[in-house]
Design a protein around this motif. Structure first.
Motif, PDB file in Angstrom:
ATOM      1  N   GLU A 189       0.803  -1.218   0.000  1.00 45.57           N
ATOM      2  CA  GLU A 189       0.000   0.000   0.000  1.00 45.57           C
ATOM      3  C   GLU A 189       0.841   1.275   0.000  1.00 45.57           C
ATOM      4  OE1 GLU A 189      -1.805   0.714   4.007  1.00 45.57           O
ATOM      5  OE2 GLU A 189      -1.183  -1.380   4.256  1.00 45.57           O
ATOM      6  N   GLY A 190       0.340   2.263  -0.689  1.00 42.01           N
ATOM      7  CA  GLY A 190       0.941   3.587  -0.622  1.00 42.01           C
ATOM      8  C   GLY A 190       2.083   3.840  -1.589  1.00 42.01           C
ATOM      9  N   TYR A 191       2.461   2.838  -2.359  1.00 45.13           N
ATOM     10  CA  TYR A 191       3.628   3.052  -3.208  1.00 45.13           C
ATOM     11  C   TYR A 191       3.301   3.023  -4.698  1.00 45.13           C
ATOM     12  CZ  TYR A 191       6.502   3.688   0.716  1.00 45.13           C
ATOM     13  OH  TYR A 191       7.024   4.235   1.846  1.00 45.13           O
ATOM     14  N   GLU A 192       2.015   3.260  -5.001  1.00 42.44           N
ATOM     15  CA  GLU A 192       1.624   3.248  -6.409  1.00 42.44           C
ATOM     16  C   GLU A 192       2.425   4.269  -7.210  1.00 42.44           C
ATOM     17  OE1 GLU A 192      -0.487   3.092  -3.897  1.00 42.44           O
ATOM     18  OE2 GLU A 192      -2.294   1.959  -4.399  1.00 42.44           O
ATOM     19  N   ARG A 193       2.782   5.394  -6.548  1.00 44.53           N
ATOM     20  CA  ARG A 193       3.459   6.435  -7.339  1.00 44.53           C
ATOM     21  C   ARG A 193       4.879   6.052  -7.744  1.00 44.53           C
ATOM     22  NH1 ARG A 193       6.718  10.785  -4.821  1.00 44.53           N
ATOM     23  NH2 ARG A 193       6.650  10.600  -2.571  1.00 44.53           N
ATOM     24  N   VAL A 194       5.415   5.048  -7.069  1.00 44.34           N
ATOM     25  CA  VAL A 194       6.731   4.554  -7.472  1.00 44.34           C
ATOM     26  C   VAL A 194       6.665   3.933  -8.873  1.00 44.34           C
ATOM     27  CG1 VAL A 194       8.459   2.797  -6.944  1.00 44.34           C
ATOM     28  CG2 VAL A 194       7.579   4.261  -5.139  1.00 44.34           C
ATOM     29  N   ILE A 195       5.483   3.395  -9.205  1.00 46.24           N
ATOM     30  CA  ILE A 195       5.294   2.829 -10.546  1.00 46.24           C
ATOM     31  C   ILE A 195       5.615   3.879 -11.611  1.00 46.24           C
ATOM     32  CG2 ILE A 195       3.513   1.991 -12.173  1.00 46.24           C
ATOM     33  CD1 ILE A 195       4.326  -0.180 -10.242  1.00 46.24           C
ATOM     34  N   ASP A 196       5.236   5.124 -11.336  1.00 45.42           N
ATOM     35  CA  ASP A 196       5.475   6.188 -12.322  1.00 45.42           C
ATOM     36  C   ASP A 196       6.957   6.338 -12.657  1.00 45.42           C
ATOM     37  OD1 ASP A 196       2.790   6.580 -12.200  1.00 45.42           O
ATOM     38  OD2 ASP A 196       2.876   8.431 -11.024  1.00 45.42           O
ATOM     39  N   SER A 197       7.805   6.267 -11.629  1.00 43.17           N
ATOM     40  CA  SER A 197       9.230   6.446 -11.952  1.00 43.17           C
ATOM     41  C   SER A 197       9.794   5.227 -12.675  1.00 43.17           C
ATOM     42  CB  SER A 197      10.047   6.800 -10.711  1.00 43.17           C
ATOM     43  OG  SER A 197       9.753   5.976  -9.660  1.00 43.17           O
ATOM     44  N   HIS A 198       9.266   4.044 -12.358  1.00 43.90           N
ATOM     45  CA  HIS A 198       9.721   2.863 -13.114  1.00 43.90           C
ATOM     46  C   HIS A 198       9.263   2.951 -14.572  1.00 43.90           C
ATOM     47  CE1 HIS A 198      11.588   0.612  -9.918  1.00 43.90           C
ATOM     48  NE2 HIS A 198      10.530   0.800  -9.142  1.00 43.90           N
ATOM     49  N   VAL A 199       8.046   3.443 -14.784  1.00 42.87           N
ATOM     50  CA  VAL A 199       7.544   3.582 -16.165  1.00 42.87           C
ATOM     51  C   VAL A 199       8.391   4.607 -16.913  1.00 42.87           C
ATOM     52  CG1 VAL A 199       5.606   4.429 -17.569  1.00 42.87           C
ATOM     53  CG2 VAL A 199       5.197   2.775 -15.737  1.00 42.87           C
ATOM     54  N   LYS A 200       8.769   5.668 -16.204  1.00 40.24           N
ATOM     55  CA  LYS A 200       9.628   6.695 -16.830  1.00 40.24           C
ATOM     56  C   LYS A 200      10.948   6.066 -17.286  1.00 40.24           C
ATOM     57  CE  LYS A 200      11.518  11.096 -15.509  1.00 40.24           C
ATOM     58  NZ  LYS A 200      11.890  11.822 -14.286  1.00 40.24           N
ATOM     59  N   ASN A 201      11.541   5.244 -16.415  1.00 45.05           N
ATOM     60  CA  ASN A 201      12.793   4.573 -16.780  1.00 45.05           C
ATOM     61  C   ASN A 201      12.592   3.607 -17.946  1.00 45.05           C
ATOM     62  OD1 ASN A 201      14.164   5.910 -14.781  1.00 45.05           O
ATOM     63  ND2 ASN A 201      13.959   4.277 -13.275  1.00 45.05           N
ATOM     64  N   LEU A 202      11.463   2.884 -17.894  1.00 43.12           N
ATOM     65  CA  LEU A 202      11.159   1.942 -18.974  1.00 43.12           C
ATOM     66  C   LEU A 202      11.062   2.669 -20.311  1.00 43.12           C
ATOM     67  CD1 LEU A 202       8.400  -0.512 -17.705  1.00 43.12           C
ATOM     68  CD2 LEU A 202      10.408  -1.152 -19.037  1.00 43.12           C
ATOM     69  N   ARG A 203      10.366   3.807 -20.296  1.00 44.31           N
ATOM     70  CA  ARG A 203      10.184   4.555 -21.541  1.00 44.31           C
ATOM     71  C   ARG A 203      11.528   5.027 -22.087  1.00 44.31           C
ATOM     72  NH1 ARG A 203       4.938   7.919 -19.640  1.00 44.31           N
ATOM     73  NH2 ARG A 203       3.349   6.617 -20.648  1.00 44.31           N
ATOM     74  N   ALA A 210       8.996  11.124 -24.910  1.00 41.72           N
ATOM     75  CA  ALA A 210       8.194  11.387 -23.710  1.00 41.72           C
ATOM     76  C   ALA A 210       6.895  12.120 -24.034  1.00 41.72           C
ATOM     77  CB  ALA A 210       9.014  12.188 -22.700  1.00 41.72           C
ATOM     78  N   ALA A 211       6.920  12.940 -25.083  1.00 39.07           N
ATOM     79  CA  ALA A 211       5.734  13.716 -25.437  1.00 39.07           C
ATOM     80  C   ALA A 211       4.700  12.856 -26.191  1.00 39.07           C
ATOM     81  CB  ALA A 211       6.134  14.909 -26.289  1.00 39.07           C
ATOM     82  N   ASP A 212       5.158  11.772 -26.770  1.00 36.83           N
ATOM     83  CA  ASP A 212       4.249  10.956 -27.572  1.00 36.83           C
ATOM     84  C   ASP A 212       4.644   9.487 -27.483  1.00 36.83           C
ATOM     85  OD1 ASP A 212       2.361  10.096 -29.442  1.00 36.83           O
ATOM     86  OD2 ASP A 212       3.699  10.498 -31.137  1.00 36.83           O
ATOM     87  N   PRO A 213       4.493   8.889 -26.293  1.00 37.71           N
ATOM     88  CA  PRO A 213       4.913   7.491 -26.138  1.00 37.71           C
ATOM     89  C   PRO A 213       4.059   6.552 -26.983  1.00 37.71           C
ATOM     90  CG  PRO A 213       3.852   8.295 -24.132  1.00 37.71           C
ATOM     91  CD  PRO A 213       3.932   9.443 -25.057  1.00 37.71           C
ATOM     92  N   ARG A 214       4.724   5.649 -27.675  1.00 40.99           N
ATOM     93  CA  ARG A 214       4.005   4.748 -28.576  1.00 40.99           C
ATOM     94  C   ARG A 214       3.888   3.338 -28.026  1.00 40.99           C
ATOM     95  NH1 ARG A 214       3.516   6.456 -33.956  1.00 40.99           N
ATOM     96  NH2 ARG A 214       3.868   8.691 -34.012  1.00 40.99           N
TER      97      ARG A 214
END
Ligand code: CA
Length: 232
Positions: A189-203, A210-214
């Protein structure tokens, strides 16, 4: 194959207690109370997982985590003080795989360690590949590797877990909560926002604009989905 765990903890009593519990599970256990020694032991002994106390007397735990994660694909489980939420989040953003807050029960620690080792290992009987989008992305299930247009993309276990979860049903939107669950195998619980930084790294690794991820598309207010748009 027997897994090796490196305990990095300067409290001797706690270190010995953890050692006893892990050895009971048949794991090979190395240990140290020094961050500097942890880095050199990890280099020479290649542990599968490092249990890392963030409050070490010589080197800050986060620096140890950064060094370990920069130079290997070792699993890192952080041991943190209750007050250090900021450190926990920074550690997770660096690519650490999980954390436990002190004081914790040794049983809980053993369960987390075993869950991480299972996740980090090659699953038995997995299919060789899964590809879609005209073969743009190929998942090698055995090696936990991803090929982008034929080129190997180095992913951390967590990044692999996220994109692999999304790929189960391309086009379906997954909430951050679902992704946390898919990656961890239990509620976190509470760490959903960490997913965002992993997705950023993945991208970044997938060379996304970043402006138009495919490949990984953000669905505002909901989560993410795998969406392979055709070029042009
Ligand atoms: Ca400590």
């Amino acid at each position: 194959m027997t897994s090796t765990v490196l305990i990095v903890e300067d409290e001797i009593k706690l270190r010995n207690l953890i050692r006893t519990f892990l050895e009971r599970e048949g794991l090979i256990v190395l240990s140290t109370g020094s961050g500097a020694e942890a880095i050199s032991v990890a280099e020479t002994s290649h542990p599968d997982l490092v249990l890392l106390d963030l409050g070490l007397p010589d080197v800050p735990g986060l620096e140890v985590a950064r060094e370990l994660l920069r130079t290997s694909d070792v699993l890192v489980l952080m041991l943190t003080a209750k007050a250090s939420e900021e450190d926990r989040i920074r550690g997770l953003e660096l690519g650490a795989d999980d954390y436990l807050t002190k004081p914790f029960s040794p049983r809980e620690l053993v369960l987390r360690v075993l869950a991480l080792l299972r996740r980090g290992r090659v699953p038995a009987g997995s299919s060789a590949c899964l590809s879609f989008g005209g073969g743009v992305i190929v998942f090698d299930e055995e090696r936990h590797e991803l090929l982008l247009r034929g080129e190997l993309v180095g992913l951390s276990p967590t990044e692999w877990g996220i994109i692999h979860a999304l790929a189960r049903t391309p086009g379906r939107v997954y909430s951050r909560y679902e992704l946390v669950n898919a990656v961890r195998g239990y509620e976190w619980e509470g760490y959903e926002r960490v997913i965002d930084s992993h997705v950023k790294n993945l991208r970044r690794k997938l060379k996304e604009d970043a402006a138009d991820p495919r490949i990984i598309e953000t669905v505002l207010g909901v989560g993410y989905r795998l969406c392979l748009k055709s070029d042009g």
